[in-house]
Motif scaffolding. Structure first.
Motif, short mmCIF file in Angstrom:
data_model
loop_
_atom_site.label_atom_id
_atom_site.label_comp_id
_atom_site.label_asym_id
_atom_site.label_seq_id
_atom_site.Cartn_x
_atom_site.Cartn_y
_atom_site.Cartn_z
N ILE A 1 0.84 -1.20 0.00
CA ILE A 1 0.00 0.00 0.00
C ILE A 1 0.87 1.25 0.00
O ILE A 1 0.51 2.27 -0.58
N ASP A 2 2.04 1.15 0.59
CA ASP A 2 2.97 2.28 0.60
C ASP A 2 3.55 2.58 -0.78
O ASP A 2 4.13 3.63 -1.00
N ALA B 1 -4.53 7.49 -4.45
CA ALA B 1 -3.51 7.45 -3.40
C ALA B 1 -4.10 7.95 -2.08
O ALA B 1 -3.89 7.35 -1.02
N ASN B 2 -4.84 9.03 -2.15
CA ASN B 2 -5.48 9.55 -0.94
C ASN B 2 -6.49 8.57 -0.38
O ASN B 2 -6.60 8.39 0.82
N LYS C 1 -4.68 5.60 1.28
CA LYS C 1 -3.91 5.96 2.47
C LYS C 1 -4.74 6.65 3.54
O LYS C 1 -4.22 6.96 4.61
N ARG D 1 -7.14 6.94 6.62
CA ARG D 1 -7.13 6.07 7.80
C ARG D 1 -8.21 4.99 7.74
O ARG D 1 -7.95 3.82 8.02
N ARG E 1 -7.33 2.45 4.99
CA ARG E 1 -6.10 1.77 5.38
C ARG E 1 -6.37 0.72 6.46
O ARG E 1 -5.86 -0.39 6.42
#
Length: 174
Positions: free
Chosen positions: A52-53, A64-65, A68, A70, A73
């Motif tokens: 994911i990174d 991407a937002n 990532k 919370r 994620r």
């Protein structure tokens, strides 16, 4: 009769990147992104933290937002520590022994993804949009080829969509 374990699909970063950039843009097909969230929540889809990174993007890169944020994620990240022995098996057996630093950088995080699949090759499936290239060697090996060599099941996004029955009205069937 023991409970049968369901398949766990481990997503490569290119699944998220390509979906947004090419065929399921977040603003055009939001159902796809809700479907991913649903299956992440029920434990059918996940991504290792290392993978994911790899999802990159500028400040306006929605995918991407999204990945990532919370909430996503917490749903999407596989809650396991990687196994160093499995990672080394993938590196040595799938790419080549004694990779130098330049080769390791080129290989990236793919060995982590495959190592998580190797942890349970019966119930885990690596999902990647990389195109197999069996003739590639060492740092240029593709995820499907390394998976095949390591005995890890691998599929592309379209096989994932068929397996988990994605459709724009998917909520009607749950």
């Amino acid at each position: 009769m023991p409970d049968e374990q369901k398949e766990l699909f481990l997503l490569d970063a290119n699944i998220i990147i390509h979906a947004h950039d090419y065929y399921y843009h977040m603003e055009r097909v939001p159902e796809f992104w809700r479907w991913l969230e649903f299956h992440a929540g029920n434990g059918s889809i996940c991504m290792p933290l290392e993978i994911i990174d790899e999802i990159k993007g500028g400040t306006k890169a929605q995918h991407a937002n999204w990945a990532k944020s919370r909430d996503i994620r917490d749903l999407l990240v596989l809650q396991e520590e990687f196994d160093v022995d499995l990672l080394n098996r993938v590196l040595d057996g799938g790419y080549g022994p004694d990779l130098d630093e330049i080769e390791l950088e080129k290989v990236g995080k793919d060995p982590f993804l495959i190592a998580y699949g190797l942890r349970d090759p019966v119930n885990r499936v690596v999902v990647s949009n990389e195109i197999p290239k069996p003739s590639a060697r060492r740092k240029n090996r593709k995820v499907p080829d390394v998976c095949a060599d390591m005995g890890v099941r691998c599929c592309n996004v379209y096989e994932l969509l068929r397996s988990l029955d994605f459709r724009t009205n998917w909520r009607d069937s749950i």
